[in-house]
Enzyme design. Structure first.
Site, PDB file in Angstrom:
ATOM      1  N   GLU A 158       0.830  -1.220   0.000  1.00  0.00           N
ATOM      2  CA  GLU A 158       0.000   0.000   0.000  1.00  0.00           C
ATOM      3  C   GLU A 158       0.858   1.261   0.000  1.00  0.00           C
ATOM      4  OE1 GLU A 158      -2.945  -0.249   3.131  1.00  0.00           O
ATOM      5  OE2 GLU A 158      -4.264  -1.376   1.817  1.00  0.00           O
ATOM      6  N   GLU A 229      -6.769  -7.661  -0.454  1.00  0.00           N
ATOM      7  CA  GLU A 229      -7.248  -7.573   0.933  1.00  0.00           C
ATOM      8  C   GLU A 229      -8.744  -7.309   0.942  1.00  0.00           C
ATOM      9  OE1 GLU A 229      -5.021  -5.203   3.702  1.00  0.00           O
ATOM     10  OE2 GLU A 229      -3.106  -5.693   2.724  1.00  0.00           O
TER      11      GLU A 229
HETATM   12  C1  GAL Z   1      -4.253  -2.643   5.062  1.00  0.00           C
HETATM   13  C2  GAL Z   1      -2.826  -3.130   5.206  1.00  0.00           C
HETATM   14  C3  GAL Z   1      -2.760  -4.405   6.041  1.00  0.00           C
HETATM   15  C4  GAL Z   1      -3.544  -4.211   7.301  1.00  0.00           C
HETATM   16  C5  GAL Z   1      -4.963  -3.821   6.955  1.00  0.00           C
HETATM   17  C6  GAL Z   1      -5.844  -3.539   8.168  1.00  0.00           C
HETATM   18  O1  GAL Z   1      -4.325  -1.324   4.690  1.00  0.00           O
HETATM   19  O2  GAL Z   1      -2.268  -3.389   3.944  1.00  0.00           O
HETATM   20  O3  GAL Z   1      -1.430  -4.727   6.313  1.00  0.00           O
HETATM   21  O4  GAL Z   1      -2.925  -3.211   8.044  1.00  0.00           O
HETATM   22  O5  GAL Z   1      -4.963  -2.644   6.251  1.00  0.00           O
HETATM   23  O6  GAL Z   1      -6.158  -4.584   8.864  1.00  0.00           O
END
Ligand code: GAL
Length: 700
Positions: A158, A229
């Site tokens: 990110e 994600e």
């Molecule tokens: C994303 C990040 C992950 C984790 C997630 C929140 O933005 O890439 O590593 O932090 O958010 O749980």
């Protein structure tokens, strides 16, 4: 050996197109004994891939000392994935965010002169590359191209979150990351999420990403659309309510994603697990349950069963989705103004003489539609998946279908009759490592992040007895002030996650006596931040401790300070069976109410057949738990005030009431239990463990 390639529709493994149904399972957040069952349950729920980050911060916590044992045995974890025929997406980072200490970077980077992380900075790039080489020597052979399970690898994470801060230099760094593939021997395709370099597959993260698929395809016409994600819940922080997300709403959004052209999804987290020891980021709870489909104990839930049925339906029909033809979309209610996706539509993916249909209602009202030859009633914001062959159309999955079998879990307190002993953490600690300071500075170069605690000791002389205002200009994270060995108080009462200063200044009224006074400020840290935005500065400016000259009645005073690192209990290793027994433990007195105490008890063997065990801290307030010498994590039983905001999607539901701590049960891993168990607690306040109970996880 396999080849891994891709086009705009799919990832190809050995020239066979795949739909990726992946779940994030982070190896250090479970014990190795839990891994096989977690992977088996993942497979049962239709996953074909496991995603894991790599935790540089844990593998090389102390510079040059690499650890790949126990929970850090990544090669073993990859072997188990391979045995289960699960592909792996390896997210190397090494900056990973992940609510882990320092976002996955080792804390010793703070000592490297001139180092700024995540930008075109030679010292950072040097250490990052050194680590990546060590890692690849361990896991390079696990790439699918060399016969292993890894099909995709991610560098960075990110980058968009910090891109504005680092400008051109940041972009040069991201491009440098992409150029590492040949140097590291990476022969599987590289991905980057939410901020990418040229030549790398760009991927999406978020609660709901279906709306971004069309635009993403325009920008990356030759790449498959991967959702790295998909957050099926959220992480928790001490002092805020636990988060949950509804399984039906998740399924509906996964279906919208595939209907819109997605070809791979990864649930972040599929299994969240536990932030053992001091591995959690600042303020993050020890539990990383995340309301994930497999719970913190690795057990299936109604969510994993529900999503499992969706996965099976999608994978059994993957040929429809990867065949390269865009679906025929029957738009029944067009998109709202400014939106990209229809409010009500039936998507028809044809393959041969058959069709796979997604009937999707994104409206806040129910709708009746016909999909193929089937009349359907769609609940508000719901989706159904149908298969059509000839004139027969049948529903194969519905986002809102009722569970066939309910899974409910409960906690049962065990009657262990715990007999506690105590040991008061001394304020005079001649044996502990100390350093003389002219001005209080960050404790991190001295603690090397091996402890949360340090005392800043000094002397104040006063001509008369008087009460003054003591100002500590910057404290990260908590201060407890002792004047002449008497506790004055602690601050702050609670913490903000993104904290760029409001809570750093602490003020106390202290009653000086005439002559010499000893002033001791115990600072305790609660984990290192995970990213720049938490302090609104480069993360390598992270500090812990007391920083700057203190003021008395508003006037800065220059004093000689002694920094004393760690706790005596830590130094004596009082949490280990040996030498812990040598500590002068006393019976728990019913009357004393002193802060900073260690407590110790033992109990006999527990059944290995239980689903799991946890500690309920009773009236304990803030500190740490140890079982048989293993640090289980920090606890802080601060009643939750309000729901913490997580994104603008409004999909999270408060899963615990206001007034209840974010975490009530602390994982006691079965693998660490012995015939005789020693449980040790360090408590910062005057609370005692009299109400502590060990609980068993039951199906009820
Ligand atoms: C994303 C990040 C992950 C984790 C997630 C929140 O933005 O890439 O590593 O932090 O958010 O749980």
């Amino acid at each position: 050996m396999a080849t891994v390639s891709y086009n705009s529709n799919a990832i190809f493994i050995d020239n066979k197109s795949e739909i990726i149904i992946s779940g994030a399972v982070y190896y250090p957040r479970a014990t190795p004994a839990m891994w096989p069952a977690i992977l088996r349950e993942s497979k049962n729920a239709g996953l074909n891939t496991i995603e894991t980050y790599v935790f540089w911060n844990l593998h090389e916590h102390q510079r040059g000392h690499y650890d790949f044992t126990g929970r850090l045995d990544l090669p073993h974890f990859l072997d188990l994935c391979h045995q289960q025929k699960l592909h792996v997406i390896l997210r190397i980072g090494p900056y990973i965010c992940a609510e882990t200490n320092f976002g996955g970077l080792p804390p010793w980077l703070l000592d490297v002169k001139g180092l700024v992380a995540r930008t075109n900075n030679e010292p950072f790039k040097h250490h990052m590359l050194e680590w990546c080489k060590v890692l690849m020597a361990k896991v390079g052979d696990y790439q699918a191209t060399r016969g292993g399970p890894i099909i995709l690898a991610q560098l960075e994470n990110e980058y968009n979150n910090v891109a504005a801060r680092y400008g051109q230099e940041g972009q040069a760094y991201v491009q440098w990351c992409a150029s590492l593939a040949p140097i590291l021997g990476l022969t599987v395709p590289m991905i980057m999420c939410e901020g990418q370099a040229q030549g790398v597959i760009s991927t999406l993260n978020g609660f709901i990403v279906a709306k971004s698929v069309a635009r993403h395809r325009q920008h990356h016409p030759n790449q498959p659309v991967l959702w790295t994600e998909n957050w099926p819940g959220w992480y928790d922080t001490f002092g805020y309510r636990h988060h949950t997300r509804d399984r039906r709403e998740i399924a509906y959004n996964v279906m919208r994603f595939f209907a819109a052209g997605g070809t791979g999804v990864n649930y972040y987290m599929w299994f969240g697990g536990t932030n053992f020891a001091r591995e959690a980021m600042y303020l993050q709870t020890t539990s990383y349950d995340f309301d994930a489909p497999l719970d913190e104990y690795g057990l299936p839930t109604g969510k994993s069963r529900h999503l499992g049925r969706l996965h099976q339906a999608i994978l059994a029909n993957k040929a429809f989705l990867v065949s390269g033809r865009d679906p025929k979309i029957n738009v029944l209610v067009p998109p709202m103004e400014g939106q990209t996706l229809p409010q009500l539509a039936v998507y028809n993916f044809k393959h041969g003489n058959e069709s796979l249909l997604f009937a999707i209602n994104s409206q806040k009202i129910a709708a009746d539609v016909t999909a193929g030859h089937k009349a359907l009633h769609l609940e508000p914001q719901s989706a159904q998946l149908l298969k059509q062959a000839g004139d027969r159309t049948r529903v194969i999955f519905s986002s809102h279908e009722k569970p066939t079998r309910l899974i409910s879990r409960n906690w049962k307190p065990l009657d262990l009759d715990l007999d506690w002993r105590e040991f008061a953490e001394p304020l005079v600690r001649p044996k502990l490592p100390g350093v003389t300071l002219d001005c209080p500075v960050s404790m991190l170069p001295h603690t090397r992040d091996l402890t949360d605690y340090a005392f800043y000791n000094t002397e104040l002389t006063s001509a008369v007895a008087r009460t003054v205002t003591l100002t500590l200009p910057m404290v990260r994270d908590f201060s407890t002030v002792f004047l002449n060995a008497v506790r004055i108080g602690s601050q702050p009462a609670r913490l903000l996650e993104n904290n760029s200063g409001e809570q750093w200044k602490h003020t106390y009224r202290i009653p000086l006596r005439k002559g010499r006074n000893t002033l001791q400020i115990l600072v305790s840290a609660l984990g290192l931040i995970k990213g720049d935005w938490m302090i609104d500065a480069p993360m390598t400016e992270e500090k812990k401790g007391l920083i700057g000259h203190i003021s008395i009645d508003g006037k800065p005073v220059r004093l000689a300070w002694q920094l004393s690192v760690g706790l005596m209990g830590e130094y004596l290793r009082c949490f280990q069976e040996f030498p812990g027994q040598l500590v002068p433990w006393c019976r728990l007195s019913p009357r004393t109410a002193a802060p900073l105490r260690w407590f110790r008890t033992t109990f006999g063997s527990l059944s290995a057949d239980a689903l799991g065990y946890a500690i309920h801290p009773g009236s304990l307030c803030k500190g740490m738990f140890y079982l048989n010498g293993h640090h289980l994590g920090r606890y802080w039983q601060l009643p939750a005030l309000e729901q913490k905001e997580a994104g603008d999607e409004n999909v999270l539901i408060p899963g615990s009431p206001v007034g209840e701590p974010a975490q009530c049960y602390y994982h006691l891993p079965k693998e660490l239990l012995q015939k005789v168990n020693t449980l040790v607690v360090f408590e910062e306040t005057t609370a005692t463990p009299r109400g502590l109970h060990v609980h068993e996880r039951t199906t009820a």
